[in-house]
Design an enzyme around this catalytic site. Structure first.
Site, mmCIF file in Angstrom:
data_model
loop_
_atom_site.group_PDB
_atom_site.id
_atom_site.type_symbol
_atom_site.label_atom_id
_atom_site.label_comp_id
_atom_site.label_asym_id
_atom_site.label_seq_id
_atom_site.Cartn_x
_atom_site.Cartn_y
_atom_site.Cartn_z
ATOM 1 N N ASP A 98 -11.984 -1.118 4.128
ATOM 2 C CA ASP A 98 -11.172 -1.369 2.922
ATOM 3 C C ASP A 98 -11.537 -2.702 2.290
ATOM 4 O O ASP A 98 -10.694 -3.437 1.780
ATOM 5 C CB ASP A 98 -9.672 -1.344 3.271
ATOM 6 N N GLY A 154 0.856 -1.176 0.000
ATOM 7 C CA GLY A 154 0.000 0.000 0.000
ATOM 8 C C GLY A 154 0.893 1.228 0.000
ATOM 9 O O GLY A 154 2.091 1.123 -0.280
HETATM 10 N N1 LIG Z 1 -1.315 -14.492 0.156
HETATM 11 C C1 LIG Z 1 -1.445 -14.137 1.450
HETATM 12 N N2 LIG Z 1 -1.393 -14.998 2.477
HETATM 13 N N3 LIG Z 1 -1.579 -14.301 3.632
HETATM 14 C C2 LIG Z 1 -1.743 -12.967 3.351
HETATM 15 C C3 LIG Z 1 -1.999 -11.848 4.156
HETATM 16 C C4 LIG Z 1 -2.177 -10.604 3.550
HETATM 17 C C5 LIG Z 1 -2.089 -10.482 2.159
HETATM 18 C C6 LIG Z 1 -2.387 -9.188 1.513
HETATM 19 C C7 LIG Z 1 -3.504 -8.507 1.946
HETATM 20 C C8 LIG Z 1 -3.872 -7.337 1.326
HETATM 21 C C9 LIG Z 1 -3.128 -6.852 0.265
HETATM 22 N N4 LIG Z 1 -3.613 -5.713 -0.351
HETATM 23 S S1 LIG Z 1 -2.704 -4.489 -0.867
HETATM 24 O O1 LIG Z 1 -3.578 -3.648 -1.646
HETATM 25 O O2 LIG Z 1 -1.530 -4.964 -1.502
HETATM 26 C C10 LIG Z 1 -2.268 -3.588 0.547
HETATM 27 C C11 LIG Z 1 -3.119 -2.610 0.978
HETATM 28 C C12 LIG Z 1 -2.766 -1.855 2.092
HETATM 29 C C13 LIG Z 1 -1.582 -2.071 2.752
HETATM 30 C C14 LIG Z 1 -0.764 -3.074 2.284
HETATM 31 CL CL1 LIG Z 1 0.697 -3.366 3.105
HETATM 32 C C15 LIG Z 1 -1.086 -3.842 1.179
HETATM 33 C C16 LIG Z 1 -1.982 -7.520 -0.159
HETATM 34 C C17 LIG Z 1 -1.619 -8.721 0.468
HETATM 35 C C18 LIG Z 1 -1.812 -11.594 1.353
HETATM 36 C C19 LIG Z 1 -1.653 -12.831 1.964
#
Ligand SMILES: Nc1n[nH]c2ccc(-c3ccc(NS(=O)(=O)c4cccc(Cl)c4)cc3)cc12
Length: 272
Positions: free
Chosen positions: A138, A19
């Site tokens: 979100d 993000g």
């Molecule tokens: N494949 C997975 N296993 N466990 C997870 C936990 C969170 C996520 C995760 C959750 C959300 C996103 N969305 S994102 O839009 O990339 C994002 C938005 C705001 C802040 C951040 Cl650091 C990231 C990206 C990755 C992925 C996994």
């Protein structure tokens, strides 16, 4: 304490998402050094995240450790470095990634029944979150992870807020990285978030599901007027004029009706 992870044994393998202020990485936690440690997802603040204070990640950690539901990604623990000045959130790793990664590649193996099953599970996870007096703020396909063909889990609680006992809404002071195309008018105009605001975001997420999260159908470009960039003012005017995201092609009437109920903007100022 199994929820305390030692930074010495965390090895980065890949990026999972980012993000404005944070990033999510795939890591292996390998305390025995035999290469057979478990895979985990690690969320941390980016080095240049001046605006997003560590307290925001701290709040996300405190939120996640209170949540236990089949349709919410599991909290595993924390990893602190530099004497606690930088903390990382450790979560379970789901290899299939988010609906945004998964659906476009599995369009021909995912029928309407399965899409609606995903929608139902998102509702079950969100209903639990609401029962704990949290507003996610979100909810979007990028923040819904796929565990397997029949299970999805809500992730990313970075914008989640807890409603005070005597309040039915949350007023946001800082509107960093707001996903405005998933927001209801009352959130855009008055920075007030109600549980019904997550229902609006579910309506947009349902639209993403029904379009298999294809980037050509993404809510951003579609809501932007043909002339020029969509500004926040134009988006608010568009929504207050009663205009909405187009109905996905071949959308069953039941889903169309559900969508309309999600986008029914209750004029919250009348109800508080
Ligand atoms: N494949 C997975 N296993 N466990 C997870 C936990 C969170 C996520 C995760 C959750 C959300 C996103 N969305 S994102 O839009 O990339 C994002 C938005 C705001 C802040 C951040 Cl650091 C990231 C990206 C990755 C992925 C996994």
């Amino acid at each position: 304490d199994p929820t305390v992870f030692d930074t010495r044994f965390l090895r980065k393998i890949d990026n999972l998402g980012e993000g404005h202020f944070g990033k999510v990485e795939l890591c292996q936690y390998d305390p025995h050094g035999d290469g057979r440690g478990e895979l985990v997802a690690v969320k941390s603040l980016k080095p240049n995240s001046k605006g997003q204070l560590p307290c925001h990640l701290r709040r996300e950690i405190d939120t996640m450790r209170e949540l236990y539901h089949h349709n919410i990604v599991k909290y595993k623990g924390v990893c602190s470095e530099e004497g606690g000045r930088t903390t990382k959130l450790i979560m379970e790793y789901l290899p299939a990634g988010s609906l945004k990664d998964y659906l476009p590649k599995r369009k021909h193996q995912t029928d309407l029944k399965r899409l609606l099953n995903y929608a139902l599970q998102i509702c079950q996870g969100m209903d639990y979150l609401g029962s704990q007096r949290f507003i996610h703020r979100d909810l979007a396909a990028r923040n819904v992870l796929v565990e397997n063909e029949s299970t999805v889990k809500i992730a990313d609680f970075g914008l989640t807020k807890s409603m005070k006992e005597d309040k039915s809404y949350y007023t946001v002071k800082e509107d960093t990285e707001s996903p405005v195309f998933w927001y209801a008018p009352e959130c855009l105009v008055g920075s007030k978030f109600y549980p019904a605001s997550d229902v609006w975001s579910f309506g947009v997420t349902l639209y993403e599901l029904m379009t298999y999260c294809e980037s050509s159908s993404s809510p951003e470009p579609l809501l932007s007027p043909s002339e020029g960039k969509m500004t926040l003012t134009r988006l608010v005017e568009f929504l207050i004029d009663g205009k909405r995201l187009p109905c996905p092609p071949r959308c069953p009437d039941t889903v169309r009706e559900l969508r309309e109920r999600c986008f029914c903007w209750l004029d919250q100022s009348k109800s508080t």
